[in-house]
Design an enzyme around this catalytic site. Structure first.
Site, PDB file in Angstrom:
ATOM      1  CE  LYS A 295      82.041 -33.274  41.248  1.00 23.82           C
ATOM      2  NZ  LYS A 295      81.607 -32.502  42.444  1.00 23.82           N
TER       3      LYS A 295
ATOM      4  CG  HIS B 286      83.196 -34.131  35.970  1.00 23.16           C
ATOM      5  ND1 HIS B 286      82.978 -35.234  36.756  1.00 23.16           N
ATOM      6  CD2 HIS B 286      81.996 -33.514  35.825  1.00 23.16           C
ATOM      7  CE1 HIS B 286      81.693 -35.283  37.090  1.00 23.16           C
ATOM      8  NE2 HIS B 286      81.080 -34.256  36.535  1.00 23.16           N
TER       9      HIS B 286
ATOM     10  NE  ARG C 268      77.632 -25.568  38.528  1.00 24.04           N
ATOM     11  CZ  ARG C 268      77.831 -26.845  38.839  1.00 24.04           C
ATOM     12  NH1 ARG C 268      76.802 -27.587  39.258  1.00 24.04           N
ATOM     13  NH2 ARG C 268      79.034 -27.385  38.737  1.00 24.04           N
TER      14      ARG C 268
ATOM     15  CE  LYS D 170      79.470 -27.170  42.129  1.00 23.65           C
ATOM     16  NZ  LYS D 170      79.251 -28.403  42.943  1.00 23.65           N
TER      17      LYS D 170
ATOM     18  CB  CYS E  92      72.555 -30.659  38.485  1.00 23.27           C
ATOM     19  SG  CYS E  92      72.970 -28.917  38.584  1.00 23.27           S
ATOM     20  CB  SER E  93      74.909 -33.862  42.473  1.00 22.78           C
ATOM     21  OG  SER E  93      76.148 -34.268  43.014  1.00 22.78           O
TER      22      SER E  93
ATOM     23  CD  GLU F 138      79.078 -32.251  34.561  1.00 23.60           C
ATOM     24  OE1 GLU F 138      79.154 -33.506  34.475  1.00 23.60           O
ATOM     25  OE2 GLU F 138      79.093 -31.657  35.649  1.00 23.60           O
TER      26      GLU F 138
ATOM     27  CD  GLU G 160      76.297 -34.853  34.315  1.00 25.36           C
ATOM     28  OE1 GLU G 160      76.987 -34.657  35.334  1.00 25.36           O
ATOM     29  OE2 GLU G 160      75.215 -34.268  34.094  1.00 25.36           O
TER      30      GLU G 160
END
EC number: 5.3.3.2
Length: 239
Positions: free
Chosen positions: A43, A47, A77, A81, A93-94, A156, A158
């Site tokens: 992760k 990111h 959030r 985070k 959202c993940s 991000e 994605e």
């Protein structure tokens, strides 16, 4: 004494929450431009903007959970985070993880649905026995990139699989390290949220805004008949 790798971690994660730092070890699914899995990637790796700007792309999912009245569940959030802290966004959202035979399964979007059930439990505390994989309807995919303004070394990039679920009787016990607030909204209330964002009163995640403004309304207006609106799994909307 800190090792070189630890020193790098200290610099990148300075000021961030320890639990969220630990989650950065999770292995996401690195994909090509057509959403074909290539390899696992942490992760953290997936990111960091330095990697994103070199083309690194990973798979994600976004859940849109509606209640029986047709209201959409949003979450804000948590400030803990690392990316987009304090932003309002869709239900969850993940990322699916590199787990062979589970979250990597492609057929019928099975892998992302398994991951979606896991994250509903992790972030919002929804009991696992309240959600079935078949409750999710896969709709389409979007491809987007965005830098996290609060800490621009993170961001991000994605291919985001959009999942819709409509269900009553969902128990929410939000994990405070993930979610600071949540609420169900009508279409009119969501429109107001975006107006508030335009006026600088709130923050909304870029992927949620993209999906909401470009795709959401037809789905929302046809929750009882989504099947005709489902797009082929090789359809990817690029932004």
């Amino acid at each position: 004494m800190a090792t070189k790798s630890n020193e790098e971690n200290i610099a990148e994660f300075k000021g961030h929450n320890e639990i969220q730092i630990e989650l950065m070890k999770e292995e996401c699914i690195v994909v090509d431009n057509d959403d074909k899995p290539i390899r696992p990637g942490s992760k953290k790796e997936t990111h960091l903007m330095v990697n994103i700007n070199n083309g690194l792309l990973h798979r994600a999912f976004s859940i849109f959970l509606f209640n029986g009245e047709g209201k959409l569940l949003l979450q804000q959030r948590a400030l803990e985070k690392i990316t987009f802290p304090g932003y309002w966004t869709n239900t969850v959202c993940s990322h699916p993880l590199w787990i062979v035979g589970s979250e990597l399964v492609e057929e019928n979007a099975q892998g992302v649905k398994i991951a979606a059930k896991r994250k509903l439990n992790h972030e919002l505390g929804v009991p696992l026995d309240q959600v079935n994989i078949d409750d999710f309807t896969f709709m389409t995919k979007i491809h987007y990139k965005s830098e996290s303004k609060e800490d621009p070394q993170w961001g991000e990039h994605e291919i985001d699989h959009i999942l819709i679920m409509q269900k009553d009787g969902i128990t929410i016990n939000a994990e405070p390290n993930e979610v600071m607030d949540y609420k169900y909204v009508s279409q009119e209330e969501l429109d107001q949220l975006f107006k508030d964002e335009d006026e600088g009163k709130v923050k909304v995640t870029p992927w949620f805004r993209l999906i909401a403004l470009n795709h959401l309304k037809p789905w929302w207006n046809n929750l009882n008949n989504l099947k005709p609106l489902v797009e082929p799994t090789n359809t990817i909307h690029r932004y």
